[in-house]
Structure formats: structure tokens, C-alpha cells
Write a protein that holds these residues in place. Structure first.
Motif, PDB file in Angstrom:
ATOM      1  N   TYR A   4      51.694 -51.172  56.754  1.00 58.80           N
ATOM      2  CA  TYR A   4      52.149 -52.472  57.229  1.00 58.80           C
ATOM      3  C   TYR A   4      53.654 -52.598  57.125  1.00 58.80           C
ATOM      4  O   TYR A   4      54.283 -52.020  56.226  1.00 58.80           O
ATOM      5  CB  TYR A   4      51.514 -53.608  56.402  1.00 58.80           C
ATOM      6  N   SER A   5      54.225 -53.390  58.006  1.00 64.96           N
ATOM      7  CA  SER A   5      55.623 -53.748  57.833  1.00 64.96           C
ATOM      8  C   SER A   5      55.718 -54.739  56.685  1.00 64.96           C
ATOM      9  O   SER A   5      54.763 -55.448  56.367  1.00 64.96           O
ATOM     10  CB  SER A   5      56.183 -54.369  59.109  1.00 64.96           C
ATOM     11  N   SER A   6      56.872 -54.801  56.071  1.00 69.37           N
ATOM     12  CA  SER A   6      57.049 -55.686  54.923  1.00 69.37           C
ATOM     13  C   SER A   6      56.904 -57.152  55.323  1.00 69.37           C
ATOM     14  O   SER A   6      56.506 -57.986  54.507  1.00 69.37           O
ATOM     15  CB  SER A   6      58.412 -55.448  54.273  1.00 69.37           C
ATOM     16  N   GLU A  48      58.892 -54.182  67.660  1.00 74.93           N
ATOM     17  CA  GLU A  48      58.891 -53.784  66.264  1.00 74.93           C
ATOM     18  C   GLU A  48      57.488 -53.476  65.764  1.00 74.93           C
ATOM     19  O   GLU A  48      56.493 -54.029  66.242  1.00 74.93           O
ATOM     20  CB  GLU A  48      59.507 -54.881  65.382  1.00 74.93           C
ATOM     21  N   PHE A  49      57.453 -52.613  64.776  1.00 72.48           N
ATOM     22  CA  PHE A  49      56.203 -52.199  64.141  1.00 72.48           C
ATOM     23  C   PHE A  49      55.613 -53.345  63.334  1.00 72.48           C
ATOM     24  O   PHE A  49      56.336 -54.061  62.631  1.00 72.48           O
ATOM     25  CB  PHE A  49      56.483 -51.008  63.235  1.00 72.48           C
ATOM     26  N   VAL A  50      54.291 -53.496  63.423  1.00 69.39           N
ATOM     27  CA  VAL A  50      53.573 -54.501  62.643  1.00 69.39           C
ATOM     28  C   VAL A  50      52.625 -53.837  61.642  1.00 69.39           C
ATOM     29  O   VAL A  50      52.722 -54.053  60.442  1.00 69.39           O
ATOM     30  CB  VAL A  50      52.773 -55.445  63.563  1.00 69.39           C
ATOM     31  N   ALA A  51      51.713 -53.029  62.145  1.00 71.88           N
ATOM     32  CA  ALA A  51      50.718 -52.393  61.286  1.00 71.88           C
ATOM     33  C   ALA A  51      50.155 -51.181  62.007  1.00 71.88           C
ATOM     34  O   ALA A  51      50.148 -51.135  63.239  1.00 71.88           O
ATOM     35  CB  ALA A  51      49.594 -53.368  60.936  1.00 71.88           C
ATOM     36  N   ALA A  52      49.677 -50.218  61.220  1.00 71.22           N
ATOM     37  CA  ALA A  52      49.141 -48.988  61.801  1.00 71.22           C
ATOM     38  C   ALA A  52      48.007 -48.438  60.951  1.00 71.22           C
ATOM     39  O   ALA A  52      47.890 -48.755  59.758  1.00 71.22           O
ATOM     40  CB  ALA A  52      50.235 -47.933  61.928  1.00 71.22           C
ATOM     41  N   ILE A  53      47.205 -47.627  61.573  1.00 71.87           N
ATOM     42  CA  ILE A  53      46.218 -46.802  60.876  1.00 71.87           C
ATOM     43  C   ILE A  53      46.522 -45.365  61.243  1.00 71.87           C
ATOM     44  O   ILE A  53      46.583 -45.014  62.430  1.00 71.87           O
ATOM     45  CB  ILE A  53      44.779 -47.166  61.259  1.00 71.87           C
ATOM     46  N   THR A  54      46.738 -44.529  60.245  1.00 74.34           N
ATOM     47  CA  THR A  54      47.102 -43.146  60.494  1.00 74.34           C
ATOM     48  C   THR A  54      45.920 -42.350  61.015  1.00 74.34           C
ATOM     49  O   THR A  54      44.776 -42.825  61.043  1.00 74.34           O
ATOM     50  CB  THR A  54      47.627 -42.482  59.219  1.00 74.34           C
ATOM     51  N   ARG A  55      46.190 -41.112  61.389  1.00 73.46           N
ATOM     52  CA  ARG A  55      45.106 -40.246  61.854  1.00 73.46           C
ATOM     53  C   ARG A  55      44.052 -40.078  60.779  1.00 73.46           C
ATOM     54  O   ARG A  55      42.872 -39.892  61.063  1.00 73.46           O
ATOM     55  CB  ARG A  55      45.668 -38.885  62.253  1.00 73.46           C
ATOM     56  N   ARG A  56      44.488 -40.145  59.520  1.00 73.66           N
ATOM     57  CA  ARG A  56      43.554 -39.970  58.414  1.00 73.66           C
ATOM     58  C   ARG A  56      42.876 -41.278  58.013  1.00 73.66           C
ATOM     59  O   ARG A  56      42.098 -41.308  57.072  1.00 73.66           O
ATOM     60  CB  ARG A  56      44.289 -39.391  57.203  1.00 73.66           C
ATOM     61  N   ARG A 114      50.722 -38.289  66.672  1.00 74.11           N
ATOM     62  CA  ARG A 114      51.291 -37.910  65.384  1.00 74.11           C
ATOM     63  C   ARG A 114      50.463 -38.482  64.241  1.00 74.11           C
ATOM     64  O   ARG A 114      49.592 -39.309  64.453  1.00 74.11           O
ATOM     65  CB  ARG A 114      52.739 -38.394  65.282  1.00 74.11           C
ATOM     66  N   GLU A 115      50.755 -38.074  63.027  1.00 70.94           N
ATOM     67  CA  GLU A 115      49.977 -38.518  61.881  1.00 70.94           C
ATOM     68  C   GLU A 115      50.013 -40.039  61.724  1.00 70.94           C
ATOM     69  O   GLU A 115      49.015 -40.672  61.425  1.00 70.94           O
ATOM     70  CB  GLU A 115      50.488 -37.870  60.603  1.00 70.94           C
ATOM     71  N   SER A 116      51.179 -40.621  61.916  1.00 74.01           N
ATOM     72  CA  SER A 116      51.289 -42.074  61.845  1.00 74.01           C
ATOM     73  C   SER A 116      52.061 -42.583  63.049  1.00 74.01           C
ATOM     74  O   SER A 116      52.655 -41.820  63.800  1.00 74.01           O
ATOM     75  CB  SER A 116      51.991 -42.484  60.551  1.00 74.01           C
ATOM     76  N   LEU A 117      52.014 -43.869  63.235  1.00 74.00           N
ATOM     77  CA  LEU A 117      52.654 -44.484  64.393  1.00 74.00           C
ATOM     78  C   LEU A 117      53.359 -45.743  63.925  1.00 74.00           C
ATOM     79  O   LEU A 117      52.752 -46.819  63.862  1.00 74.00           O
ATOM     80  CB  LEU A 117      51.601 -44.796  65.461  1.00 74.00           C
ATOM     81  N   THR A 118      54.628 -45.607  63.567  1.00 72.02           N
ATOM     82  CA  THR A 118      55.407 -46.748  63.093  1.00 72.02           C
ATOM     83  C   THR A 118      56.643 -46.995  63.945  1.00 72.02           C
ATOM     84  O   THR A 118      57.417 -47.900  63.659  1.00 72.02           O
ATOM     85  CB  THR A 118      55.824 -46.554  61.628  1.00 72.02           C
ATOM     86  N   SER A 119      56.821 -46.190  64.958  1.00 76.17           N
ATOM     87  CA  SER A 119      57.940 -46.372  65.881  1.00 76.17           C
ATOM     88  C   SER A 119      57.405 -46.401  67.300  1.00 76.17           C
ATOM     89  O   SER A 119      56.537 -45.609  67.651  1.00 76.17           O
ATOM     90  CB  SER A 119      58.942 -45.234  65.749  1.00 76.17           C
ATOM     91  N   PRO A 120      57.926 -47.307  68.133  1.00 75.50           N
ATOM     92  CA  PRO A 120      57.473 -47.340  69.524  1.00 75.50           C
ATOM     93  C   PRO A 120      57.656 -45.999  70.239  1.00 75.50           C
ATOM     94  O   PRO A 120      56.897 -45.668  71.156  1.00 75.50           O
ATOM     95  CB  PRO A 120      58.363 -48.418  70.158  1.00 75.50           C
ATOM     96  N   ASP A 121      58.640 -45.231  69.809  1.00 75.87           N
ATOM     97  CA  ASP A 121      58.895 -43.933  70.448  1.00 75.87           C
ATOM     98  C   ASP A 121      57.744 -42.958  70.266  1.00 75.87           C
ATOM     99  O   ASP A 121      57.617 -41.997  71.030  1.00 75.87           O
ATOM    100  CB  ASP A 121      60.181 -43.313  69.879  1.00 75.87           C
ATOM    101  N   GLY A 122      56.917 -43.199  69.249  1.00 77.83           N
ATOM    102  CA  GLY A 122      55.818 -42.276  68.961  1.00 77.83           C
ATOM    103  C   GLY A 122      54.533 -42.573  69.705  1.00 77.83           C
ATOM    104  O   GLY A 122      53.555 -41.844  69.578  1.00 77.83           O
ATOM    105  N   SER A 124      39.296 -41.483  67.366  1.00 75.38           N
ATOM    106  CA  SER A 124      39.171 -40.349  66.457  1.00 75.38           C
ATOM    107  C   SER A 124      40.317 -39.372  66.660  1.00 75.38           C
ATOM    108  O   SER A 124      40.632 -38.971  67.780  1.00 75.38           O
ATOM    109  CB  SER A 124      37.844 -39.635  66.715  1.00 75.38           C
ATOM    110  N   GLY A 125      40.988 -39.028  65.562  1.00 76.78           N
ATOM    111  CA  GLY A 125      42.036 -38.025  65.631  1.00 76.78           C
ATOM    112  C   GLY A 125      43.390 -38.510  66.106  1.00 76.78           C
ATOM    113  O   GLY A 125      44.290 -37.695  66.358  1.00 76.78           O
ATOM    114  N   VAL A 126      43.553 -39.821  66.227  1.00 78.57           N
ATOM    115  CA  VAL A 126      44.845 -40.359  66.634  1.00 78.57           C
ATOM    116  C   VAL A 126      45.258 -41.469  65.680  1.00 78.57           C
ATOM    117  O   VAL A 126      44.443 -42.044  64.967  1.00 78.57           O
ATOM    118  CB  VAL A 126      44.830 -40.910  68.074  1.00 78.57           C
ATOM    119  N   ALA A 127      46.536 -41.731  65.671  1.00 77.58           N
ATOM    120  CA  ALA A 127      47.043 -42.898  64.968  1.00 77.58           C
ATOM    121  C   ALA A 127      47.064 -44.066  65.935  1.00 77.58           C
ATOM    122  O   ALA A 127      47.331 -43.897  67.128  1.00 77.58           O
ATOM    123  CB  ALA A 127      48.450 -42.634  64.442  1.00 77.58           C
TER     124      ALA A 127
END
Length: 120
Positions: A59-61, A46-54, A98-106, A30-33
Motif C-alpha cells: 500500500y501507499s502510505s 499515483e500508486f495506491v495498492a498492489a498485490i504482488t505475483r506471490r 514483474r514481481e510487483s507493480l508500484t509504478s505506472p511504467d510497470g 495468476s502469475g501477475v502483479a
């Protein structure tokens, strides 16, 4: 402190399906990406897929239309269909504030990874 544990990897043939799981302990999602990343030998994570905080999926292409991400309060899943040899990698789950998580740095926390190997 949150701990993430992945499972469900394996060795399959091209065209097969797998479902990866990520279980969290120490907190809920809850409350995290949350996201799945992968890393093949000799390549960057590399990024594969994420669920945002909302709760919005992203998805990656390279996996759009083949992979489906989902989660509940403490478990996250990655349903992988029509697997290809190029999907071979160690798959990691991660969470971030953060709101989304599409980079390993996040990412604030990582699991230990689960190996997926797809043979042709």
C-alpha cells in the motif's frame, strides 16, 4: 488480449466507504502483479495498492490502514474506508508481469478507470 473493467466508483461524503471492482477477461490474475492507481485532475497517476505475483499486498502510505486490496482469479477489489476529499480521483486497475507493480511504467494493461469523488 486481456481486458480490465473497473466499477464501483461514485460520489460520497468524507468518512464513507466504497468498494471498487476490477474484472479481467482474456486471462486470469495468476502469475501477475495487479494494482490500483489513481489520478486526480492536474496530477500524475499515483500508486495506491498492489498485490504482488506471490500474493503479497502493498500500500501507499497515504492509504495504509484505510484501504484493503484483494483479488481472486479474475476479480480484484479495493475496499476504501474513511474516505477523504484528497482521495478524489479516477481509479485505475492494472496488471504487470514483474514481481510487483508500484509504478505506472510497470503496467502492461490498464482499465478505463472509475471516478471516485469525496466531498467534505
Amino acid at each position: 488480449q486481456v481486458q480490465l473493467v473497473e466499477s464501483g466508483g461514485g460520489m460520497v461524503q468524507a468518512g464513507s466507504s466504497l468498494r471498487l471492482s476490477c474484472v479481467a477477461s482474456g486471462r486470469t490474475f495468476s502469475g501477475v502483479a495487479t494494482a490500483w492507481f489513481r489520478q486526480a485532475p492536474g496530477k500524475e497517476r499515483e500508486f495506491v495498492a498492489a498485490i504482488t505475483r506471490r500474493g503479497i499486498a502493498d500500500y501507499s502510505s497515504s492509504v495504509m490502514g484505510r484501504f484493503t486490496i484483494s483479488r481472486d482469479s479474475t476479480k480484484m477489489y479495493l475496499r476504501m474506508s474513511s474516505l477523504k476529499p484528497e482521495d478524489t480521483a479516477v481509479y485505475y486497475c492494472a496488471l504487470g508481469s514483474r514481481e510487483s507493480l508500484t509504478s505506472p511504467d510497470g503496467a502492461d494493461s490498464w482499465g478505463q478507470g472509475t471516478q471516485v469523488t469525496v466531498s467534505s
